[in-house]
Design a protein around this motif. Structure first.
Motif, PDB file in Angstrom:
ATOM      1  N   LEU A 152       1.979   1.750  -3.311  1.00 25.06           N
ATOM      2  CA  LEU A 152       1.222   2.343  -4.555  1.00 25.06           C
ATOM      3  C   LEU A 152       0.250   3.696  -4.022  1.00 25.06           C
ATOM      4  O   LEU A 152       0.231   4.726  -4.445  1.00 25.06           O
ATOM      5  N   GLU A 153       0.942   4.214  -2.595  1.00 25.02           N
ATOM      6  CA  GLU A 153       0.813   5.731  -1.995  1.00 25.02           C
ATOM      7  C   GLU A 153       1.485   6.872  -3.173  1.00 25.02           C
ATOM      8  O   GLU A 153       0.938   7.208  -3.659  1.00 25.02           O
ATOM      9  N   LYS A 154       2.896   6.150  -2.627  1.00 24.49           N
ATOM     10  CA  LYS A 154       3.414   6.788  -3.436  1.00 24.49           C
ATOM     11  C   LYS A 154       3.146   6.694  -5.668  1.00 24.49           C
ATOM     12  O   LYS A 154       2.723   8.304  -5.923  1.00 24.49           O
ATOM     13  N   SER A 177      -0.052   6.794  -6.143  1.00 19.26           N
ATOM     14  CA  SER A 177      -1.077   7.639  -6.339  1.00 19.26           C
ATOM     15  C   SER A 177      -0.227   9.719  -6.229  1.00 19.26           C
ATOM     16  O   SER A 177      -0.601  10.483  -6.742  1.00 19.26           O
ATOM     17  N   ASP A 204       0.377  -1.731   0.198  1.00 17.30           N
ATOM     18  CA  ASP A 204      -0.037  -0.263  -0.164  1.00 17.30           C
ATOM     19  C   ASP A 204       0.955   1.488   0.128  1.00 17.30           C
ATOM     20  O   ASP A 204       0.597   2.244  -0.737  1.00 17.30           O
ATOM     21  N   PHE A 257      -4.691   8.714  -1.338  1.00  9.42           N
ATOM     22  CA  PHE A 257      -4.577   7.358  -1.614  1.00  9.42           C
ATOM     23  C   PHE A 257      -6.115   6.591  -1.449  1.00  9.42           C
ATOM     24  O   PHE A 257      -6.170   5.104  -2.699  1.00  9.42           O
ATOM     25  N   ARG A 258      -6.002   7.108  -0.642  1.00  6.24           N
ATOM     26  CA  ARG A 258      -7.555   5.477   0.058  1.00  6.24           C
ATOM     27  C   ARG A 258      -8.461   6.049  -1.364  1.00  6.24           C
ATOM     28  O   ARG A 258      -9.051   4.747  -0.695  1.00  6.24           O
ATOM     29  N   ARG A 273      -8.666   6.058  -4.131  1.00  5.88           N
ATOM     30  CA  ARG A 273      -8.507   5.899  -5.511  1.00  5.88           C
ATOM     31  C   ARG A 273      -8.129   4.243  -5.111  1.00  5.88           C
ATOM     32  O   ARG A 273      -8.546   3.550  -5.878  1.00  5.88           O
ATOM     33  N   LYS A 274      -8.112   3.670  -4.039  1.00  5.11           N
ATOM     34  CA  LYS A 274      -7.864   2.844  -3.899  1.00  5.11           C
ATOM     35  C   LYS A 274      -9.311   2.181  -3.884  1.00  5.11           C
ATOM     36  O   LYS A 274      -9.524   0.872  -4.093  1.00  5.11           O
ATOM     37  N   PHE A 322      -5.168   5.164 -12.580  1.00  7.18           N
ATOM     38  CA  PHE A 322      -5.821   6.666 -11.988  1.00  7.18           C
ATOM     39  C   PHE A 322      -5.996   7.706 -12.873  1.00  7.18           C
ATOM     40  O   PHE A 322      -6.820   8.468 -12.464  1.00  7.18           O
ATOM     41  N   ARG A 342      -2.379  13.177   2.049  1.00  8.82           N
ATOM     42  CA  ARG A 342      -1.981  12.049   0.694  1.00  8.82           C
ATOM     43  C   ARG A 342      -2.541  11.071   1.380  1.00  8.82           C
ATOM     44  O   ARG A 342      -2.983   9.867   0.057  1.00  8.82           O
ATOM     45  N   SER A 343      -2.704  10.390   1.912  1.00 10.49           N
ATOM     46  CA  SER A 343      -3.254   8.390   2.064  1.00 10.49           C
ATOM     47  C   SER A 343      -4.494   8.441   2.093  1.00 10.49           C
ATOM     48  O   SER A 343      -5.409   7.598   1.600  1.00 10.49           O
TER      49      SER A 343
END
Lengths: 230, 189
Positions: free
Chosen positions: A5-7, A9, A2, B171-172, B174-175, A41, B167-168
């Motif tokens: 993938l956060e990076k 994003s 994760d 991302f959350r 998108r995830k 994305f 940021r998280s």
């Protein structure tokens, strides 16, 4: 995983440092899964922006939400909502594109004349853009339903060669009428150099598109008159 | 609106000949460009072809990009101009494509994902509905980023939380959306 993938994003959003970017580019190059995710994305982003009208309401809700928690924020959220609701898009008319004569030269091109307009176009509703491009490109009067004669502004007369074109000798006005509303609840207008495009939803469910070198100050009277008679 | 910091770095890499950066740029902007070109041409095949040509042209002309507009605006302009030429050529017997592109000069990555540019309308609605039902914190950060184009720093100030949290949350979002898409089998590949 994760964190990786956060990076990715954050890279998509352009929020990594130069070194982090170099690192992630290498990872993407050797990892098809990451490339696919990155592309997705982009797909999500495109979808979000195309449906931005639906998201507008969320921003407006956001404004209310912030109003409760922090009144100072309200203005920021209001500004954001205003940006979304702004649908004045500048177009560049391109007479050469279809090699049309002067009479039918009011053809809309989606070649936009300013960067700001391009950005606005990208945020505008795709269906509306498609509708306008379709009408301007089609150049066929027979795809439109006949407009009522009492909608025509005083002083304008019909062009014998095109039943949907009207002129008062100085200004030209074209009409296009069909059975769709594109979710438009109120009149929207777009500026195109010296020309204007008005999308007028009628009470009977049809959409009247009027375009020509008629500024809103004059068109307003015409639109009021159409609403009184429709 | 000028170029963003992220795109500025990406462009610098592409100008320096970094093909991985170019590949990332194609992946990032291809869906948006395809959407515009499909809307313009009404043909998925033609849009695909123009999209490919656009990115070849972007690679060829990248050194002329001055960063006066956003990167996508520049890409968009190239794509629309190519589309206009295509229209012009189809409207005139004597006209010819003014863009003679040498496709061998650079191999634009081809992704087997045209379906991702054309998600069925009902599936789109499902995704949008899903996004609307995200929890408020996640949705707020994600919407401010995707719709309003805010930077993480700006979002952090608006919602009064650390940048790392922004940021998280983004991302959350998108995830969760990707998980939903996979679960619903909306996008393959």
């Amino acid at each position: 995983m994760d964190k990786d993938l956060e990076k990715l994003s954050a890279f998509y959003d352009g929020e990594l440092s130069h070194n982090e970017m170099q690192e992630i580019l290498k990872e993407m190059h050797s990892d098809e899964g990451k490339r696919n995710t990155f592309h997705k994305f982009g797909v999500i982003s495109e979808l979000m922006q195309r449906h931005s009208d639906e998201q507008n309401s969320k921003i407006i809700h956001l404004r209310n939400y912030y109003k409760k928690t922090n009144p100072v924020i309200t203005n920021i959220a209001t500004a954001a909502a205003t940006v979304f609701l702004t649908l004045i898009v500048l177009y560049q008319f391109d007479e050469d594109r279809f090699q049309v004569n002067k009479e039918t030269s009011l053809q809309l091109s989606s070649a936009i004349s300013s960067d700001q307009a391009k950005l606005q176009l990208l945020n505008a509703d795709q269906n509306i853009m498609e509708h306008m491009i379709h009408i301007m490109q089609s150049n066929q009067s027979n795809i439109s339903q006949q407009v009522a004669q009492n909608w025509i502004p005083v002083g304008f007369s019909v062009n014998p060669k095109n039943p949907n074109q009207y002129s008062n000798g100085r200004n030209n006005l074209f009409f296009h009428l069909e059975n769709k509303q594109l979710g438009i609840k109120q009149v929207k207008y777009f500026k195109a150099n010296n020309n204007w495009i008005y999308l007028i939803p009628l009470k009977d469910g049809r959409l009247l598109t009027a375009y020509g070198d008629i500024p809103p100050s004059i068109a307003d009277q015409m639109i009021q008159s159409i609403y009184q008679r429709n | 609106m000028g170029i963003s910091k992220g795109d500025e770095m990406l462009i610098a890499e592409i100008k320096a000949g970094n093909e991985m950066a170019f590949e990332a740029m194609v992946l990032k902007y291809r869906p948006k460009l395809m959407s515009v070109l499909i809307g313009y041409t009404k043909s998925k095949d033609l849009a695909e072809e123009l999209c490919q040509k656009t990115f070849i042209r972007v690679w060829q002309k990248i050194n002329t990009f001055k960063g006066e507009s956003s990167l996508f605006t520049w890409v968009y302009r190239i794509g629309i101009n190519l589309a206009k030429n295509e229209f012009a050529s189809s409207f005139s017997k004597n006209s010819k494509m003014t863009d003679q592109l040498n496709q061998d000069q650079h191999d634009v990555p081809e992704y087997r994902s045209p379906e991702t540019e054309l998600i069925a309308a009902e599936s789109e609605n499902k995704i949008i509905q899903f996004i609307q039902n995200l929890d408020a914190d996640t949705k707020t950060a994600f919407t401010l980023r995707e719709i309003d184009g805010r930077t993480y720093d700006e979002i952090a100030k608006i919602i009064d939380c650390p940048i790392g949290t922004v940021r998280s949350r983004i991302f959350r979002a998108r995830k969760l959306i990707l998980e939903f898409i996979n679960q619903e089998n909306i996008i393959n590949g």
